[in-house]
Structure formats: structure tokens, C-alpha cells
Scaffold this motif. Structure first.
Motif, PDB file in Angstrom:
ATOM      1  N   GLY A  72      38.031  28.576  51.622  1.00 50.23           N
ATOM      2  CA  GLY A  72      36.860  29.106  50.921  1.00 50.23           C
ATOM      3  C   GLY A  72      36.399  30.439  51.489  1.00 50.23           C
ATOM      4  O   GLY A  72      35.363  30.955  51.093  1.00 50.23           O
ATOM      5  N   ARG A  73      37.211  31.026  52.368  1.00 50.19           N
ATOM      6  CA  ARG A  73      36.816  32.313  52.973  1.00 50.19           C
ATOM      7  C   ARG A  73      36.839  33.421  51.911  1.00 50.19           C
ATOM      8  O   ARG A  73      37.522  33.298  50.903  1.00 50.19           O
ATOM      9  CB  ARG A  73      37.767  32.663  54.120  1.00 50.19           C
ATOM     10  N   PRO A  74      36.102  34.523  52.158  1.00 56.64           N
ATOM     11  CA  PRO A  74      36.200  35.664  51.227  1.00 56.64           C
ATOM     12  C   PRO A  74      37.497  36.439  51.448  1.00 56.64           C
ATOM     13  O   PRO A  74      38.228  36.157  52.410  1.00 56.64           O
ATOM     14  CB  PRO A  74      34.988  36.526  51.611  1.00 56.64           C
ATOM     15  N   PHE A  75      37.809  37.393  50.565  1.00 60.37           N
ATOM     16  CA  PHE A  75      39.007  38.222  50.759  1.00 60.37           C
ATOM     17  C   PHE A  75      38.909  38.956  52.093  1.00 60.37           C
ATOM     18  O   PHE A  75      37.830  39.445  52.467  1.00 60.37           O
ATOM     19  CB  PHE A  75      39.132  39.272  49.653  1.00 60.37           C
ATOM     20  N   ASN A  76      40.043  39.074  52.796  1.00 61.23           N
ATOM     21  CA  ASN A  76      40.052  39.858  54.032  1.00 61.23           C
ATOM     22  C   ASN A  76      40.317  41.333  53.675  1.00 61.23           C
ATOM     23  O   ASN A  76      40.631  41.657  52.523  1.00 61.23           O
ATOM     24  CB  ASN A  76      41.068  39.285  55.037  1.00 61.23           C
ATOM     25  N   PRO A  77      40.177  42.248  54.655  1.00 61.21           N
ATOM     26  CA  PRO A  77      40.299  43.683  54.333  1.00 61.21           C
ATOM     27  C   PRO A  77      41.641  44.060  53.706  1.00 61.21           C
ATOM     28  O   PRO A  77      41.693  44.895  52.810  1.00 61.21           O
ATOM     29  CB  PRO A  77      40.123  44.358  55.702  1.00 61.21           C
ATOM     30  N   VAL A  78      42.740  43.433  54.167  1.00 63.55           N
ATOM     31  CA  VAL A  78      44.046  43.795  53.599  1.00 63.55           C
ATOM     32  C   VAL A  78      44.127  43.337  52.135  1.00 63.55           C
ATOM     33  O   VAL A  78      44.641  44.056  51.271  1.00 63.55           O
ATOM     34  CB  VAL A  78      45.187  43.164  54.436  1.00 63.55           C
ATOM     35  N   GLU A  79      43.597  42.157  51.840  1.00 62.27           N
ATOM     36  CA  GLU A  79      43.588  41.691  50.443  1.00 62.27           C
ATOM     37  C   GLU A  79      42.737  42.620  49.576  1.00 62.27           C
ATOM     38  O   GLU A  79      43.136  42.998  48.469  1.00 62.27           O
ATOM     39  CB  GLU A  79      43.061  40.256  50.374  1.00 62.27           C
ATOM     40  N   LYS A  80      41.579  43.001  50.091  1.00 63.96           N
ATOM     41  CA  LYS A  80      40.728  43.917  49.320  1.00 63.96           C
ATOM     42  C   LYS A  80      41.478  45.221  49.042  1.00 63.96           C
ATOM     43  O   LYS A  80      41.441  45.747  47.933  1.00 63.96           O
ATOM     44  CB  LYS A  80      39.441  44.225  50.092  1.00 63.96           C
ATOM     45  N   LEU A  81      42.166  45.711  50.076  1.00 65.97           N
ATOM     46  CA  LEU A  81      42.890  46.981  49.950  1.00 65.97           C
ATOM     47  C   LEU A  81      43.995  46.870  48.892  1.00 65.97           C
ATOM     48  O   LEU A  81      44.088  47.691  47.977  1.00 65.97           O
ATOM     49  CB  LEU A  81      43.501  47.335  51.310  1.00 65.97           C
ATOM     50  N   THR A  82      44.832  45.833  49.011  1.00 60.23           N
ATOM     51  CA  THR A  82      45.983  45.742  48.105  1.00 60.23           C
ATOM     52  C   THR A  82      45.547  45.379  46.688  1.00 60.23           C
ATOM     53  O   THR A  82      46.092  45.905  45.718  1.00 60.23           O
ATOM     54  CB  THR A  82      47.015  44.717  48.616  1.00 60.23           C
ATOM     55  N   PHE A  83      44.545  44.515  46.556  1.00 61.36           N
ATOM     56  CA  PHE A  83      44.123  44.131  45.203  1.00 61.36           C
ATOM     57  C   PHE A  83      43.412  45.290  44.498  1.00 61.36           C
ATOM     58  O   PHE A  83      43.582  45.496  43.302  1.00 61.36           O
ATOM     59  CB  PHE A  83      43.215  42.887  45.242  1.00 61.36           C
ATOM     60  N   SER A  84      42.607  46.057  45.255  1.00 67.26           N
ATOM     61  CA  SER A  84      41.925  47.176  44.591  1.00 67.26           C
ATOM     62  C   SER A  84      42.938  48.259  44.231  1.00 67.26           C
ATOM     63  O   SER A  84      42.821  48.901  43.184  1.00 67.26           O
ATOM     64  CB  SER A  84      40.790  47.735  45.452  1.00 67.26           C
ATOM     65  N   ALA A  85      43.973  48.442  45.065  1.00 66.53           N
ATOM     66  CA  ALA A  85      45.024  49.404  44.694  1.00 66.53           C
ATOM     67  C   ALA A  85      45.730  48.932  43.425  1.00 66.53           C
ATOM     68  O   ALA A  85      46.077  49.742  42.555  1.00 66.53           O
ATOM     69  CB  ALA A  85      46.020  49.547  45.846  1.00 66.53           C
ATOM     70  N   ALA A  86      45.924  47.623  43.300  1.00 65.13           N
ATOM     71  CA  ALA A  86      46.628  47.088  42.126  1.00 65.13           C
ATOM     72  C   ALA A  86      45.858  47.351  40.832  1.00 65.13           C
ATOM     73  O   ALA A  86      46.451  47.463  39.762  1.00 65.13           O
ATOM     74  CB  ALA A  86      46.854  45.589  42.301  1.00 65.13           C
ATOM     75  N   ALA A  87      44.536  47.462  40.941  1.00 67.17           N
ATOM     76  CA  ALA A  87      43.740  47.736  39.737  1.00 67.17           C
ATOM     77  C   ALA A  87      43.843  49.199  39.324  1.00 67.17           C
ATOM     78  O   ALA A  87      43.382  49.568  38.255  1.00 67.17           O
ATOM     79  CB  ALA A  87      42.279  47.359  39.990  1.00 67.17           C
ATOM     80  N   ARG A  88      44.464  50.029  40.176  1.00 68.74           N
ATOM     81  CA  ARG A  88      44.471  51.466  39.910  1.00 68.74           C
ATOM     82  C   ARG A  88      45.861  52.061  39.756  1.00 68.74           C
ATOM     83  O   ARG A  88      45.987  53.214  39.363  1.00 68.74           O
ATOM     84  CB  ARG A  88      43.783  52.201  41.069  1.00 68.74           C
ATOM     85  N   ASP A  89      46.881  51.303  40.131  1.00 71.23           N
ATOM     86  CA  ASP A  89      48.191  51.928  40.251  1.00 71.23           C
ATOM     87  C   ASP A  89      49.282  50.930  39.840  1.00 71.23           C
ATOM     88  O   ASP A  89      49.263  49.769  40.271  1.00 71.23           O
ATOM     89  CB  ASP A  89      48.376  52.348  41.726  1.00 71.23           C
ATOM     90  N   ALA A  90      50.222  51.407  39.018  1.00 74.64           N
ATOM     91  CA  ALA A  90      51.237  50.505  38.455  1.00 74.64           C
ATOM     92  C   ALA A  90      52.140  49.898  39.533  1.00 74.64           C
ATOM     93  O   ALA A  90      52.452  48.706  39.487  1.00 74.64           O
ATOM     94  CB  ALA A  90      52.078  51.256  37.438  1.00 74.64           C
ATOM     95  N   ARG A  91      52.530  50.733  40.513  1.00 71.28           N
ATOM     96  CA  ARG A  91      53.449  50.208  41.541  1.00 71.28           C
ATOM     97  C   ARG A  91      52.753  49.125  42.370  1.00 71.28           C
ATOM     98  O   ARG A  91      53.320  48.052  42.632  1.00 71.28           O
ATOM     99  CB  ARG A  91      53.900  51.366  42.443  1.00 71.28           C
ATOM    100  N   ALA A  92      51.497  49.400  42.744  1.00 73.05           N
ATOM    101  CA  ALA A  92      50.748  48.407  43.520  1.00 73.05           C
ATOM    102  C   ALA A  92      50.488  47.155  42.684  1.00 73.05           C
ATOM    103  O   ALA A  92      50.571  46.027  43.185  1.00 73.05           O
ATOM    104  CB  ALA A  92      49.429  49.012  44.001  1.00 73.05           C
ATOM    105  N   ALA A  93      50.213  47.350  41.382  1.00 69.60           N
ATOM    106  CA  ALA A  93      49.952  46.196  40.500  1.00 69.60           C
ATOM    107  C   ALA A  93      51.192  45.330  40.371  1.00 69.60           C
ATOM    108  O   ALA A  93      51.120  44.094  40.393  1.00 69.60           O
ATOM    109  CB  ALA A  93      49.507  46.685  39.125  1.00 69.60           C
ATOM    110  N   HIS A  94      52.348  45.992  40.256  1.00 67.60           N
ATOM    111  CA  HIS A  94      53.588  45.223  40.113  1.00 67.60           C
ATOM    112  C   HIS A  94      53.850  44.376  41.356  1.00 67.60           C
ATOM    113  O   HIS A  94      54.238  43.210  41.265  1.00 67.60           O
ATOM    114  CB  HIS A  94      54.748  46.188  39.860  1.00 67.60           C
ATOM    115  N   LEU A  95      53.592  44.972  42.516  1.00 69.92           N
ATOM    116  CA  LEU A  95      53.814  44.242  43.773  1.00 69.92           C
ATOM    117  C   LEU A  95      52.881  43.029  43.851  1.00 69.92           C
ATOM    118  O   LEU A  95      53.305  41.919  44.211  1.00 69.92           O
ATOM    119  CB  LEU A  95      53.558  45.185  44.954  1.00 69.92           C
TER     120      LEU A  95
END
Ligand SMILES: Cc1cc2nc3c(=O)[nH]c(=O)nc-3n(C[C@H](O)[C@H](O)[C@H](O)COP(=O)(O)OP(=O)(O)OC[C@H]3O[C@@H](n4cnc5c(N)ncnc54)[C@H](O)[C@@H]3O)c2cc1C
Length: 230
Positions: free
Chosen positions: A141-164
Motif C-alpha cells: 500500500g506504499r505510494p510510488f517511489n521516486p524512480v516509479e514517479k520518474l519513469t511513469f511521468s516520462a511514459a506520459a510524455r514520450d513514446a519510447r518511455a511509454a513503450h518500455l
């Protein structure tokens, strides 16, 4: 009974454990209330309900690492992770394939079969342990950690990050690929340079995503691609 078709849906709700006492006061009514609280949830007629509501508290994340000689585990018996992530059926089928591949050449020798099971266990560790760790960690039940926030927010902005992230979410790549230095560096670059670019890039990125989806190979082939039933 010819030509009679049955359509069943499984409805499930999940919520933090501290809400359990209040929920238990009226399981049926609270179950329906939670479903109806979901925006745009299609109307559910309680008369169509086929079974009573079943509940589970403290559903354990389980990994059986070392089967005794002569035995192998697959499916939930081997790895059972938080069902929130919807991995269990795909993993069960994939594990069965890995187990068959590892042991098929060894039939006729108990020792070689055990060695094959050992190779299968190594495959499980290599492909699934990162996912299992992250799923189990998040199921606290923990919140997103900094790496998850970083990768998920990149995925909302960039096709390569979203695909990963899509490949990671579909569990078609080992979890370490999401955390590889190159992937994290790319996510940092996307987030640092995102201002002003994200909106303009949406159409282009959607096209790129569709192209990637058409060419990427899933871990488990879609049912439609498998042999039709006789
Ligand atoms: C609420 C919930 C939601 C889920 N949602 C998803 C999802 O969206 N996507 C997804 O992929 N996975 C989901 N899962 C997980 C998924 O259901 C399991 O991972 C998957 O069913 C495991 O398959 P299995 O064959 O290993 O075990 P099971 O499906 O549990 O099959 C084991 C079978 O063995 C039978 N059995 C047990 N003991 C004996 C015995 N002694 N003799 C004979 N038979 C026996 C049991 O009755 C059962 O039929 C969900 C799980 C839960 C609980």
C-alpha cells in the motif's frame, strides 16, 4: 443445452485493510456501493449475481523457491503475486511452457529431470523475481517511489518511455530493463525537457506507440495467434 451461451463476469473490489471492519458490517451492500462508486461503472443488477461475495484478507505473496526432488511447482503453486496486477494467469501458462521446455529432453532419468527442474527454477528467478519483488513491495500500500514517479511521468510524455513502461506492465520484459541506467537516464531527459514539448508530440507519439505495439512480441502469444480448438 445445445447453443446455450453463458456469459459470466467476475467483479472484485480491493481496498486498504483498515477499511475491513466497516466493510464487514454489510458485505453485500458495501460491495455494491464500492462498485457503484466507480465512475461510469455499468449498472449491475443484483438479481444477476451468481454467487455470494467472497472475501480474502492478507492474501500472501508467495514464492516456492526449492521444490523437493521429484516435484516441480507452476502457476500459483510456484509464484502467487498480488492479484491487483493481473499477472497470475499469464505467468501460470508461461511457467508451464518453461517447465515443459526444461524437462522434456530429460524424460527417462530422474536425475536429469531434477536438473531440468533446477534450470526451470533459474528461468523463473531470472524472468519473474524482479516483477515479484516490485509487486510484493507495492502491495504493502506504499505510494510510488521516486524512480516509479520518474519513469511513469516520462511514459506520459514520450513514446519510447511509454513503450518500455507498457512492456514492463505487461511483464513481457524483466523488471531490471525498466531500471537500467539508459532507461532511467532517458526518463530524466524526458522529464527535464518535457515543458512545451509534450502536447505537441502527442500525435506523433501515438503513431509511434501503435507501430511499436504492432511489432513487439508478447511474452505469451495472444489467444488469437494460438492454434484454433478442434
Ligand atoms: C480476486 C483475484 C483476481 C485475479 N485477477 C487476475 C487477473 O485479472 N489476471 C490474472 O492473470 N490473474 C488474476 N488472478 C490470479 C489468477 O487467478 C491465478 O494466478 C491463476 O488462477 C493461477 O492458476 P493455477 O492454475 O496455478 O491455480 P488455480 O487457478 O488456483 O487452480 C488450482 C486448481 O486446483 C484445484 N485443487 C486444489 N487442491 C486440489 C486437490 N487437492 N485436488 C484436486 N484439485 C485441487 C483448485 O480447486 C483449483 O481449481 C486473480 C486472483 C484473484 C484471487
Amino acid at each position: 443445452m445445445n447453443n446455450v451461451k453463458f456469459n459470466y463476469s467476475i467483479l472484485a473490489v480491493m481496498f486498504p485493510k483498515d477499511q475491513t471492519p466497516a466493510f464487514k458490517q454489510d458485505v453485500q451492500a458495501n460491495f455494491l456501493a464500492k462498485l457503484q462508486g466507480v465512475p461510469d461503472f455499468p449498472r449491475f443488477d443484483p438479481d444477476d449475481q451468481a454467487s455470494k461475495v467472497l472475501g480474502l484478507i492478507d492474501y500472501a505473496n508467495l514464492w516456492r523457491h526449492r521444490p523437493p526432488p521429484g516435484l516441480a511447482f507452476a502457476g500459483d503453486a510456484a509464484v502467487a503475486a498480488d492479484p491487483l496486477f493481473g499477472t497470475g494467469c499469464g505467468w501460470a501458462l508461461q511457467e508451464a511452457e518453461w517447465l515443459a521446455d526444461a524437462t522434456a529432453p530429460a524424460f527417462g532419468s530422474d536425475r536429469e529431470i531434477d536438473e531440468g527442474v533446477g534450470r526451470y527454477c533459474s528461468t523463473l528467478r531470472s524472468k519473474l523475481s524482479g516483477h515479484f519483488f516490485l509487486i510484493s513491495d507495492y502491495s504493502t500500500g506504499r505510494p510510488f517511489n521516486p524512480v516509479e514517479k520518474l519513469t511513469f511521468s516520462a511514459a506520459a510524455r514520450d513514446a519510447r518511455a511509454a513503450h518500455l513502461v507498457a512492456q514492463f506492465g505487461a511483464r513481457s520484459i524483466p523488471a531490471r530493463r525498466l531500471l537500467a541506467p539508459g532507461a532511467v537516464a532517458h526518463a530524466v531527459r524526458v522529464n527535464l525537457g518535457a515543458a512545451g514539448r509534450s502536447g505537441a508530440a502527442v500525435v506523433k507519439e501515438n503513431r509511434a506507440l501503435l507501430r511499436r505495439r504492432a511489432t513487439s512480441e508478447p511474452l505469451v502469444p495472444p489467444l488469437a495467434a494460438q492454434a484454433p480448438r478442434p
